[in-house]
Design an enzyme around this catalytic site. Structure first.
Site, PDB file in Angstrom:
ATOM      1  CD  GLU A 162     -20.907  20.670  42.878  1.00 27.46           C
ATOM      2  OE1 GLU A 162     -21.896  20.530  43.611  1.00 27.46           O
ATOM      3  OE2 GLU A 162     -20.356  19.720  42.312  1.00 27.46           O
TER       4      GLU A 162
ATOM      5  CG  HIS B 187     -44.424  31.975  25.183  1.00 25.49           C
ATOM      6  ND1 HIS B 187     -45.428  32.573  24.466  1.00 25.49           N
ATOM      7  CD2 HIS B 187     -43.699  31.260  24.286  1.00 25.49           C
ATOM      8  CE1 HIS B 187     -45.333  32.213  23.185  1.00 25.49           C
ATOM      9  NE2 HIS B 187     -44.288  31.419  23.051  1.00 25.49           N
TER      10      HIS B 187
ATOM     11  CE  LYS C 236     -23.427  18.132  51.749  1.00 21.42           C
ATOM     12  NZ  LYS C 236     -22.349  17.323  51.202  1.00 21.42           N
TER      13      LYS C 236
END
Ligand code: PA5
Length: 443
Positions: free
Chosen positions: A284, A305, A419
């Protein structure tokens, strides 16, 4: 030293004189921070927070935590992003990911960090019939994920114990004066705690945002703050030996060489949420203006792995930063096995931490041979003190790194886009003009 930046494996990729060359830019970044003249200078409250924090509120947080521990079986913490990650990261790093299962007393669950009905139903099931309290955390007080979870849990609490008792069990951490949550808290008489105006979400873990859940988990928050304060004393000095700045410089030098992805790694699974906290902090802070290193993370040896193949031989656009925890919280002695059925007796007679260390050393050498630069952050252990120290180390490094990159490390304009679309698609009043346009695009 509790936390130190270690460049011993970096020499094939970055020479010491490259650090000297970038040092004037580091000094300029430091100057901008200290004189508060850089972009985002109204969000620098974190810089001396470990010294200047509100002592009266700190005592109230400790008292509230004690109250919760004495009158509740469950604390449910509702928050997202900066109002979630730090608290959970510290609790899991210090207490372990199985703290709820292993320790008697208060259980702590986090919610409001997604819009998944499954996740919220699980939290409801964990609270139902229990003596539970809620800590709702939202600076704005309007974040959809948090508000939605909180409205459901508040209703559950009120249905279980009645409004009057519920009001004693809801703790709100929000803006000092503004916002829906603050108004609601005041009108209902909930105890409130403050998200300081000049501290952004991703820098808020050492404010009430993180401190209340962390203290409720039984962690000594004075120790956590002391670690951060000692780190603050050390990393706010301008010097070529300032490890936080040197780490920021190394990231910048590597990114200019095409290493655009940083993988933060730790050989302790309890660090997994600290990895997530770091990703928000750097992602951010730096990811804007079409710039920024992409922060990724792994837990090793687990992810060797799964991701090990790519790191060893895939696209050469990354470097690794290993948080090297020198002493595990709990070691395990490996005993000789009669018959050696599993062929592992060559490991017997020593602690498991030695095996973990050898895995780390072997991996560092292999990945260096594979052309992936290796940075190390050495940490003595994951005590509250050292986690506090590490948090401040990353804060300073991130602020400097953002300024080196030429961005404002303290804003996050991009997070509003999704949003806006989500509200339009849900028909929120005020978003009508966008709704049709977006729906057409989805057809
Ligand atoms: O860093 C940030 O600003 C965000 O991650 C916020 O912390 C997050 O969106 C939650 O916001 P709020 O505390 O207003 O609910």
């Amino acid at each position: 030293m509790s936390v130190s930046f270690n460049t011993r494996h970096l020499s094939p990729f970055v020479k010491e004189d490259e650090f000297a060359a970038i040092y004037p830019q580091v000094a300029a970044a430091h100057q901008m921070l200290e004189s508060k003249t850089g972009p985002g200078n109204d969000f620098l409250g974190w810089m001396y927070l470990p010294r200047d924090y509100d002592k009266e509120e700190f005592a109230r947080i400790q008292a509230a935590a004690q109250q919760i521990r004495s009158d509740s079986d469950v604390l449910v913490v509702a928050g997202i992003g900066g109002s979630y990650l730090g608290a959970r990261a510290v609790v899991e790093a210090v207490k372990g990911v199985y703290h709820n299962e292993l320790e008697p007393g208060l259980k702590i669950y986090f919610c409001g960090n997604s819009i998944s009905p499954t996740a919220l139903n699980d939290i409801i099931a964990l609270c139902k019939g229990k003596r539970f309290s809620i800590n709702v955390i939202s600076k704005s007080g309007t974040t959809t994920e948090t508000s939605l979870a909180f409205r459901v849990l508040r209703k559950l609490l009120e249905d279980q114990v009645g409004t009057e008792e519920a009001n004693k069990r809801i703790y709100a951490t929000t803006d000092r004066a503004r916002g829906t949550l603050k108004q609601l808290a005041d009108s209902q008489g909930w105890p409130t705690f403050v998200v300081p105006d000049d501290v952004g979400g991703r820098y808020s873990v050492l404010s009430a945002v993180g401190l209340l859940p962390i203290a409720a988990a039984g962690i000594d928050i004075a120790e956590l703050m002391q670690g951060a304060a000692d780190a603050m004393d050390r990393f706010s000095q301008l010097s070529p030996d300032n490890d936080a700045y040197k780490y920021a410089a190394a990231r910048n030098i590597l990114s200019r060489k095409g290493k655009q992805i940083e993988i933060l790694e730790c050989y302790e699974p309890n660090f997994a949420l600290m990895n997530e906290w770091y990703k928000q902090l750097f992602g951010e802070s730096e990811g804007k203006d079409n710039k920024g290193l992409f922060p990724a993370s792994c837990i090793f040896s687990t992810d060797l792995h799964s991701m090990g193949q790519f790191i060893q031989e895939g696209t050469r656009n990354m470097f690794e930063t290993i948080v090297n925890v020198k002493t595990p919280a709990r070691d395990l002695y490996i005993e000789e096995l009669e018959g050696n059925f599993d062929g592992l007796n060559f490991l017997a007679g020593q602690n498991m931490s030695v095996v973990n260390r050898k895995a780390m050393e072997g991996t560092i050498l292999a990945h260096t041979d594979g052309g992936v630069p290796q940075l190390l952050i050495d940490v003595d252990d994951l005590s509250a003190y050292n986690v506090g120290y590490l948090i401040y180390f990353f804060w300073r490094a991130c602020a400097c790194s953002g300024y080196l990159l030429g961005v404002n490390p303290f804003n996050q304009p991009g997070v509003e886009s999704y949003k806006k679309n989500m509200f339009a698609l849900l028909g929120k009043p005020g978003y009508e003009s966008l709704t049709a346009e977006l729906e057409a695009k989805l057809k």
